[in-house]
Design a protein around this motif. Structure first.
Motif, mmCIF file in Angstrom:
data_model
loop_
_atom_site.group_PDB
_atom_site.id
_atom_site.type_symbol
_atom_site.label_atom_id
_atom_site.label_comp_id
_atom_site.label_asym_id
_atom_site.label_seq_id
_atom_site.Cartn_x
_atom_site.Cartn_y
_atom_site.Cartn_z
ATOM 1 N N TYR A 50 52.067 18.675 47.654
ATOM 2 C CA TYR A 50 51.838 17.944 48.723
ATOM 3 C C TYR A 50 51.579 16.422 48.381
ATOM 4 O O TYR A 50 52.246 15.403 49.015
ATOM 5 C CB TYR A 50 50.734 18.115 49.578
ATOM 6 N N PHE B 153 57.366 22.644 53.597
ATOM 7 C CA PHE B 153 57.289 24.034 53.641
ATOM 8 C C PHE B 153 57.140 24.897 52.549
ATOM 9 O O PHE B 153 56.248 25.756 52.449
ATOM 10 C CB PHE B 153 58.622 24.605 54.432
ATOM 11 N N ALA C 233 53.634 25.055 50.849
ATOM 12 C CA ALA C 233 52.688 26.034 51.511
ATOM 13 C C ALA C 233 52.891 27.374 50.916
ATOM 14 O O ALA C 233 53.834 27.836 50.877
ATOM 15 C CB ALA C 233 52.932 26.253 53.067
ATOM 16 N N LEU C 234 51.898 27.748 50.116
ATOM 17 C CA LEU C 234 52.055 29.103 49.439
ATOM 18 C C LEU C 234 52.468 30.107 50.365
ATOM 19 O O LEU C 234 53.396 30.994 49.962
ATOM 20 C CB LEU C 234 50.624 29.414 48.921
ATOM 21 N N GLY C 235 52.026 30.264 51.562
ATOM 22 C CA GLY C 235 52.299 31.403 52.226
ATOM 23 C C GLY C 235 53.780 31.522 52.823
ATOM 24 O O GLY C 235 54.482 32.617 52.997
ATOM 25 N N ILE C 236 54.330 30.188 53.095
ATOM 26 C CA ILE C 236 55.830 30.315 53.230
ATOM 27 C C ILE C 236 56.636 30.329 52.090
ATOM 28 O O ILE C 236 57.633 30.960 51.944
ATOM 29 C CB ILE C 236 56.000 28.764 54.081
ATOM 30 N N TYR D 66 65.422 31.852 55.735
ATOM 31 C CA TYR D 66 64.408 32.488 56.575
ATOM 32 C C TYR D 66 64.680 33.932 56.838
ATOM 33 O O TYR D 66 63.856 34.739 56.862
ATOM 34 C CB TYR D 66 64.106 31.701 57.657
ATOM 35 N N VAL E 248 52.794 34.235 58.953
ATOM 36 C CA VAL E 248 53.639 33.289 58.364
ATOM 37 C C VAL E 248 54.502 32.353 59.149
ATOM 38 O O VAL E 248 54.757 31.397 59.104
ATOM 39 C CB VAL E 248 54.454 34.026 57.134
ATOM 40 N N ASP E 249 54.868 33.205 60.320
ATOM 41 C CA ASP E 249 56.014 32.620 61.316
ATOM 42 C C ASP E 249 55.120 31.568 61.976
ATOM 43 O O ASP E 249 55.797 30.546 62.308
ATOM 44 C CB ASP E 249 56.558 33.990 62.212
ATOM 45 N N LEU F 188 52.580 29.690 60.968
ATOM 46 C CA LEU F 188 52.632 28.575 60.035
ATOM 47 C C LEU F 188 53.858 27.680 60.003
ATOM 48 O O LEU F 188 54.136 26.445 60.011
ATOM 49 C CB LEU F 188 52.103 28.786 58.525
ATOM 50 N N PHE F 189 54.894 28.414 59.832
ATOM 51 C CA PHE F 189 56.508 27.990 59.687
ATOM 52 C C PHE F 189 56.682 27.107 61.092
ATOM 53 O O PHE F 189 57.065 25.859 60.939
ATOM 54 C CB PHE F 189 57.322 29.126 59.652
ATOM 55 N N LEU G 106 54.751 23.749 60.960
ATOM 56 C CA LEU G 106 55.416 23.047 60.088
ATOM 57 C C LEU G 106 56.654 22.471 60.619
ATOM 58 O O LEU G 106 57.066 21.321 60.498
ATOM 59 C CB LEU G 106 55.758 23.727 58.578
ATOM 60 N N MET H 151 48.112 21.894 56.368
ATOM 61 C CA MET H 151 49.283 22.687 55.920
ATOM 62 C C MET H 151 48.888 23.351 54.716
ATOM 63 O O MET H 151 49.256 24.588 54.545
ATOM 64 C CB MET H 151 50.441 21.952 55.750
ATOM 65 N N GLY I 6 48.460 27.323 54.510
ATOM 66 C CA GLY I 6 49.205 27.884 53.476
ATOM 67 C C GLY I 6 48.489 28.911 52.567
ATOM 68 O O GLY I 6 48.988 30.057 52.081
#
Lengths: 228, 549, 339
Positions: free
Chosen positions: B334, B381, B384-387, B457, C27-28, C30-31, C34, C89, C93
Motif C-alpha cells: 500500500y 485490490f 489486500a490479502l483477502g482479495i 474474478y 471477499v466480495d 471487500l472487493f 475497493l 483496505m 484485507g
C-alpha cells in the motif's frame, strides 16, 4: 607541465571531471557486485538455519590450511596493489614492480585454489562426481544428510568459483595496467584508471574476507584438517 | 614527491567549427561507422531498431495466443506450443523490450542533451552495452523461438529444473547476458548525471525525465545482479543435477521465488519510471504550463525506487509464506502506491488553467495517465490479502500488469517517440495519422484488457491453453480488442518511416518546448552543442508569452 | 479434446461467480468497497483530465498561462489523504484473509496430493477421489496439501481462495462451505503441458448425503493403510513402545511439544511426522541417537499421508505388539531349517 598531453575524452571538459567519473563509476560497479554475491550469501544463510549441523560437518572437511594461506596471499596482494596505486599517484618508479607482484600473488592464489579443488575432488567432496559417496556421510559419526552436504558444497564451489572468476579479471586488468605503466602512460594526472583498478582489487580481497569465515571457519577444526 | 597536476590547462578542445552544420546521422558517413560509433545518439538508434524488432516478435506471439483463446478448446495450437508461446511473449517483452526501451532508446539519446553535455560519461561502454544486449537477445531468442522454453517467464522450480525438457539453460544464459547490458546502461547514466551537468544545472533544475532515469538506473544497478545470481543457480541446478531449489534433493522452491521476485518486482519499476519521466516532459509542454509540484514528482521517483525493493513478497501471498510476512508485505505494498498517486495528481494539476493542444504525444500521454491510473488502482485490490487470495494467478493479474505495462509503459514510449521524433530525425510526421494511431491503441487496449478483469474474478486461471466454455464471450471480446490494438501498434511504422523521406523539416523546436535538447538543431550535430550551454532557470518555464520558434 | 461435461455451469449473474461460503461473500464485500473507492478516484481523475482538456483547450495561439509551480497544502493533502483509506483496505484485507489460515476446531479433514496433472484426494476414513472433492456443507473443512512433483495451486474460485501446493512439505488451508452444489476446482500455478486440464469439481452436499457418499466409497481408512505400512516397513522394530524400544514412543505424539537433540523444541504436527520419516536426521529427539534410516525412496506422498494418519491416531496402548513376543503355535518351526 603538459609536455605529453594526456588523453582527455571529448565528453569531459576537464581532467578532474574525467578522473571523478572514473572513480564514481568503479564505486557504483562494486555496489552491484555486492548485490551479486549478496544473493548467494542470503541463500547460504537461509539453508544454514535449517541444515546447520550438516553444513558444519561439510565445512569441517574443507582445506582450511590452503584457505588460510590463500588469505595471506590475497591480503599481501592488496598491500602491493595499494603501493602500486600510491606510486601511480605520486609518480613513483616502482609502479611496475608493485603491479607485477600483485599479479603474481593473484596467480598464486588461483594456483593454490586450483590445487585445492583437485584435492577436494580426490577426497570425494565434489558432489556431482562419482567420487562423492552418500554412504560416507550417512555412516559418519554423527551421521549427516548427504543431500544437505551436497548443497553446502555446491554453494562453496559456486561462490569460490565466482570469486576466482572475478580475481582472474582483476589479474587481467593488472597485467594490462602493467604494460601501460611500462610504456610510461600511467602518470599522476592519468592515475584514475590505476586507482579504479586498485579499488576493484581491494573489493575482490574483501569478498574473500567474507567468504573465508562463511565457508571455512564456522566450525571447530582439528589438527588433521591442516594438510596440503 | 608529489607532482602538482594542472587541471585548468587540460580544458577540452572545442569541436571543429563546421561540425555544427552536420547532422549526427551523416557525420561520420557510411553504415560501417555506425557499428563502431561512440555517439550516444547513434547508439540510441541502434537500440531503437533492435527493440522494435523484438517488440514485433513478442507481439506476434501474443497474436497467436489471443487467436488460440477464441475457441475454449484452444484449437489453434497444441498445449505444448501454447506454453512455449506465452513463455516467449513474457521473456521477450520483459527483457528484450520493456526494460531497455525507454532508457536505452530515449534515455541514451536525450540524457546528454538534457544535461547540456557532449556525450555520456562512458561512450565506449555504451556501445559495448548494445553489443552485449544484441548477443544476449540472440541467445534468448534462439532459446525461446528455435528451441522452445515452456516454463513461463518466471522460471519457477522444480518445474524449471527437472520437468521442463526444453532450452531453459540457454534462455537463462541469454537473460543473464542481457542483464549486463542493463547494468552498464545504469552505471553510465548515474555517473553522467553526477559529473556531466552543464554549468548552472543544479539537481533542482534537472528535467524530471532525468530524475526518473536516475531513479531507474539505481534500481537497475541494485536489482539486476540478483537476477544474475538466480539464473546462475538455475543453470547449475539443471546442469549438475543438484538440488538447490528441488525439495527431493534437499532444496527449497520458495527460496527461488524470493530471489526471483527480489529482482523482478523492482524490475517493473525499471519499466515504468522512465515512462513517468516522459509524461513529466510532455504534459507541461502541451499544456504550456510549469509542471505542478516539481520537487514532489522528483521525490516520488526516488520514493518508488526505494519502496519498490521492499514489496517483493506480494507475489507470494499464497505461495507458502508465513502469515506475518504476508501482513508486512501487504502494508508495504500500500505504501508504494502513494508516490505513484502523487505523480498522477501532479500531472493532472499541471493541466489546470493550461493552454492545451492535442498533438499525438499529448494524446498518448492522456492515454497513459488514464490507463496507468486504472492499472495502478487495481494494484490496491491485489495488496489486500483477502482479495489477492482469490485473484492471484488469474486473468485479473494479467489485466493489472498489462494496464500498467502496455496501457502505461508502451503508450509512454510511443508518446516520447512522437515527441522527440523531430529532434531525432529532423522531420515532422503526419499529424492526422499520429492522432489516429493513438486513438486506435487506446480503444483496442480497453477492449482487450477490461474483459480480463472480469475473467479473473470469475476464476479463469492464467496460462491456460483451453478453458471452460462459459468464459468464451469475454475471451472473444478480448481477442477482438487485440486485433485493433495490433493495428494501432503497426500503424506508426509506415507513417514514421514515410516522414524520414517526405516529412517537412522540423526545425530546432517544433513543439516550442523548454529543455536544453530543443536549443540545438534537429537533428543535433555529433557533439550536441556548439558551445556548452549555461543554465540559469528551471526546466519548465512555460508561463507568460509563448516562445518563438 | 478434453471432456468438459462434468464441470459445473455457473448459474446466476453472468459476470459474478457464485458464493459458496460466507468467506466468499466477505471477499466480495471487500472487493465492492475497493471498487467503489478506486472507481471513484479513477472517475475523478478521468473527469478532470477530460474536463481540463475541454476547459483549457488552446483557443488563441498567443494566449498565456499562469505560473503555478505547486501548492504545498495540496501536495500534503493528496499524499496523506490516501493513508487512512489504505489502512482500512489493509486491515479489512487481513481480517478476511485470516478465515483461511486460522484453524477451526472440529474441522473435517481432507488430504490432497497434487501431481502432474491430477488431484488425488484422501478422506480420513480412506475414501479416495481423483479430481473431485466431496465435502459436507456448514462445516469447517481443513485441506492439507502436498505435491508429488512441481508447484501446483489448489484454486477454488467460488470459495474465493487458493493455495500453492508445494513439493516437500504440507500446507493447509480452511474453507467453510455454506451452500450445497458443485463448484469449480482449478490449478492456478502453471505446472506444465496439461496445466489447463488439471481441473475438477468440489461437491458440497448435505451431511446426510455426504455420509451416504462416504459409505458408498469406503475402503480401508487412511489410518488402517498406515498401520499396514508401519508393520510392513518394520517401524515396529524400533518404535515398539516397550522396554526394548530403540526409538521414541509414538503414542500420543501428535500435537505435543518435542524437545530436540541439540536444543530447541518443535510441535509434532503433520510436517514434523512426515519429515521424520523422509529425513530422520533433521530433528532428532533429545536423548535418542540419530540412527533412524530414511524411507524417502520407498514411500509415495499418499503412503506418507497414510502413515501420518496412523501415527496421529495412536493413543496410549495402541502400538501393535511385535509378533515375536507371542509363543509360536504348536508344530510351527522354531529353529533354522534342517538341511
Amino acid at each position: 607541465m603538459a609536455v605529453d598531453t594526456p588523453a582527455l575524452e571529448t565528453q569531459f571538459t576537464t581532467l578532474e571531471q574525467q578522473h571523478q567519473s572514473t572513480l564514481l563509476g568503479m564505486w557504483i560497479f562494486l555496489d552491484t557486485e555486492i548485490l551479486l554475491f549478496g544473493g548467494l550469501f542470503v541463500s547460504v544463510f537461509a539453508y544454514r538455519v535449517w541444515y546447520g549441523d550438516d553444513f558444519d560437518m561439510a565445512s569441517g572437511r574443507l582445506n582450511v590450511l590452503i584457505g588460510g594461506v590463500n588469505t595471506v596471499v590475497l591480503l599481501t596482494s592488496s598491500l602491493t596493489m595499494a603501493l602500486a596505486v600510491h606510486a601511480a599517484l605520486t609518480g613513483g618508479r616502482r609502479l611496475a614492480l608493485w603491479l607485477v607482484l600483485t599479479a603474481v600473488l593473484g596467480l598464486a592464489f588461483l594456483g593454490l585454489k586450483g590445487y585445492e579443488y583437485l584435492s577436494d575432488y580426490r577426497e570425494g567432496l565434489v558432489p556431482w562426481t562419482a567420487r562423492f559417496s552418500a554412504r560416507e556421510w550417512t555412516e559418519h559419526t554423527p551421521p549427516a544428510d548427504p543431500q544437505h552436504v551436497a548443497l553446502f558444497l555446491i554453494f562453496y564451489y559456486v561462490m569460490t568459483g565466482l570469486h576466482a572468476v572475478h580475481l582472474s579479471v582483476g589479474i587481467g586488468l593488472v597485467v594490462w595496467l602493467t604494460r601501460r605503466a611500462m610504456a610510461g602512460r600511467v602518470t599522476p594526472d592519468r592515475s584514475d584508471v590505476a586507482e579504479a583498478i586498485g579499488l576493484y582489487w581491494h573489493f575482490v580481497d574483501v569478498v574473500w574476507i567474507f567468504l573465508l569465515p562463511l565457508l571455512y571457519l564456522s566450525v571447530h577444526h582439528t589438527p588433521e584438517d591442516f594438510h596440503f | 614527491m608529489t607532482t602538482v597536476v594542472d587541471y585548468e590547462s587540460q580544458a577540452a578542445p572545442p569541436p571543429p567549427d563546421d561540425e555544427a552544420t552536420r547532422s549526427y546521422l551523416t557525420d561520420p558517413p557510411g553504415w560501417r561507422s555506425w557499428l563502431v560509433t561512440t555517439d550516444h545518439k547513434r547508439i540510441a538508434l541502434l537500440y531503437m531498431i533492435t527493440v522494435t524488432l523484438f517488440f514485433l516478435v513478442g507481439g506476434a506471439a501474443a497474436t497467436v495466443i489471443r487467436l488460440n483463446l477464441i475457441d475454449p478448446r484452444g484449437g489453434l495450437v497444441t498445449a505444448e506450443l501454447y506454453n512455449k508461446l506465452f513463455t516467449a511473449h513474457g521473456v521477450i517483452m520483459v527483457w528484450l523490450f520493456l526494460i531497455p526501451v525507454i532508457p536505452s532508446v530515449l534515455g541514451n539519446f536525450l540524457l546528454p542533451l538534457m544535461l547540456g553535455a557532449r556525450d555520456l560519461a562512458y561512450p565506449r561502454v555504451n556501445l559495448l552495452s548494445w553489443y552485449v544486449f544484441v548477443l544476449g537477445s540472440l541467445v534468448t531468442l534462439f532459446a525461446v523461438l528455435v528451441g522452445g522454453v515452456d516454463t513461463g517467464w518466471t522460471f519457477y522450480p522444480p518445474f524449471t529444473t527437472k520437468s521442463s525438457y526444453t532450452y531453459v539453460n540457454l534462455a537463462a544464459l541469454g537473460v543473464f547476458i542481457t542483464g549486463f547490458s542493463t547494468i552498464m546502461t545504469g552505471l553510465n547514466f548515474v555517473v553522467t548525471v553526477h559529473t556531466l551537468r552543464a554549468p548552472g544545472m543544479t539537481w533542482g533544475r534537472l528535467p524530471l525525465f532525468v530524475w526518473s532515469l536516475y531513479a531507474t538506473s539505481v534500481i537497475m544497478l541494485l536489482a539486476t545482479p540478483v537476477l544474475a545470481t538466480v539464473m546462475v543457480l538455475i543453470v547449475v541446478e539443471r546442469a549438475l543435477g543438484m538440488g538447490i531449489f528441488d525439495p527431493a534433493l534437499g532444496g527449497d522452491p520458495v527460496l527461488f521465488q524470493h530471489l526471483f521476485w527480489f529482482y523482478s518486482h523492482p524490475a517493473v519499476y525499471i519499466m515504468i519510471l522512465p515512462g513517468m519521466g516522459v509524461m513529466s516532459e510532455i504534459i507541461p509542454c502541451f499544456s504550456r504550463k510549469h509542471i505542478f509540484g516539481y520537487a514532489f514528482v522528483a521525490a516520488a521517483s526516488v520514493g518508488i525506487a526505494v519502496l519498490g525493493f521492499l514489496v517483493w513478497g506480494h507475489h507470494m501471498f499464497v505461495a507458502g509464506q508465513s502469515v506475518y510476512a504476508a501482513m508486512v508485505f501487504s502494508a508495504l505494498s500500500y505504501a508504494v502506491a502513494i508516490p505513484s498517486a502523487v505523480k498522477v495528481f501532479n500531472w493532472t494539476a499541471t493541466m489546470y488553467r493550461g493552454s492545451i493542444i492535442f498533438e499525438a504525444p499529448m494524446l498518448y500521454s492522456l492515454g497513459f495517465v488514464s490507463l496507468f491510473t486504472v492499472g495502478g488502482l487495481t494494484g490496491l485490490f491485489l495488496a489486500a490479502l483477502g482479495i489477492d487470495q482469490h485473484v492471484h494467478d488469474t486473468y485479473f493479474i494479467i489485466a493489472h500488469f498489462h494496464f500498467i505495462m502496455v496501457g502505461g509503459m508502451v503508450s509512454a514510449y510511443f508518446a516520447g517517440l512522437h515527441f522527440w521524433w523531430p529532434k531525432i530525425t529532423g522531420r515532422r510526421f503526419s499529424r492526422p495519422w499520429g492522432r489516429l494511431a493513438s486513438l486506435l491503441i487506446f480503444a483496442g487496449f480497453m477492449l482487450t484488457f477490461l474483459p480480463q478483469f472480469i475473467l479473473g474474478y470469475l476464476g479463469m486461471p492464467r496460462r491456460y491453453h483451453h478453458y471452460p466454455p462459459e468464459f468464451q464471450v469475454l475471451n472473444v471480446l478480448s481477442s477482438a480488442g487485440a486485433s485493433i490494438l495490433a493495428t494501432g501498434y503497426l500503424l506508426p511504422l509506415p507513417y514514421l518511416l514515410w516522414s524520414l523521406r517526405r516529412g517537412p523539416d522540423a526545425g530546432p523546436n517544433p513543439w516550442h518546448a523548454t529543455g536544453l535538447e530543443w536549443q540545438t538543431t534537429s537533428p543535433p550535430p555529433k557533439h550536441n552543442f556548439t558551445r556548452t550551454p549555461v543554465v540559469t532557470t528551471g526546466p519548465y518555464e512555460y508561463h507568460g508569452a509563448p516562445h518563438g520558434g | 479434446m478434453p471432456d468438459r461435461s462434468h464441470l459445473p455451469q455457473i448459474p446466476g449473474l453472468p459476470f459474478w461467480p457464485q458464493q459458496a461460503s460466507e468467506h466468499a461473500a466477505q471477499v466480495d464485500h471487500l472487493f465492492l468497497f475497493l471498487l467503489a473507492v478506486t472507481g471513484g478516484v479513477a472517475l475523478l481523475v478521468i473527469v478532470l483530465l477530460v474536463g481540463f482538456s475541454f476547459l483549457y483547450h488552446r483557443r488563441r495561439e498567443d494566449e498565456t498561462t499562469p505560473r503555478i509551480a505547486g501548492s504545498l497544502p495540496l501536495e500534503l493533502f493528496w499524499t496523506l489523504a490516501p493513508v487512512p483509506i489504505f489502512v482500512v483496505m489493509y486491515v479489512w484485507g487481513v481480517r478476511v484473509y485470516m478465515h483461511t489460515v486460522r484453524p477451526s476446531a472440529d474441522a473435517y479433514e481432507v488430504f490432497v496430493v497434487g501431481k502432474q496433472w491430477m488431484w488425488k484426494i484422501q478422506h480420513p476414513d480412506g475414501q479416495r477421489e481423483i479430481n473431485e472433492l466431496h465435502i459436507p456443507v456448514d462445516r469447517a473443512v481443513k485441506l492439507t496439501l502436498i505435491s508429488e512433483d512441481v508447484v501446483h495451486d489448489f484454486g477454488m474460485p467460488e470459495f474465493r481462495t487458493k493455495i500453492d501446493v508445494l513439493p516437500g512439505r504440507y500446507v493447509s488451508t480452511w474453507v467453510h462451505p455454506s451452500k450445497t452444489g458443485r463448484f469449480r476446482l482449478v490449478c492456478n500455478q502453471y505446472c506444465g503441458t496439461a496445466h489447463a486440464s488439471m481441473v475438477g469439481v468440489i461437491d458440497v452436499s448435505r451431511p446426510d448425503e455426504h455420509e451416504a457418499w462416504l459409505r458408498d466409497h469406503a475402503e480401508g481408512s487412511a489410518a488402517l493403510e498406515g498401520r499396514k505400512l508401519f508393520l510392513k516397513l518394520q517401524c515396529l522394530a524400533c518404535h515398539s513402545a516397550d522396554a526394548a524400544a530403540r526409538a521414541p514412543v509414538l503414542e500420543g505424539l501428535y500435537g505435543r511439544n518435542v524437545h530436540l537433540r541439540g536444543g530447541g523444541t518443535t510441535t509434532a504436527d503433520e510436517n514434523y511426522i512426515r519429515e521424520s520419516i523422509v529425513r530422520p536426521r533433521a530433528k532428532v529427539v533429545e536423548g535418542w541417537e540419530p540412527v533412524m534410516p530414511t524411507f524417502q525412496s520407498q514411500l509415495s506422498e499418499e503412503d506418507l499421508i497414510h502413515l501420518v494418519a496412523y501415527i496421529r491416531s495412536l493413543r496410549p496402548g495402541d502400538t501393535p505388539v511385535p509378533t515375536n513376543h507371542f509363543p509360536a503355535p504348536v508344530g510351527a518351526p522354531t529353529g533354522p531349517a534342517k538341511p
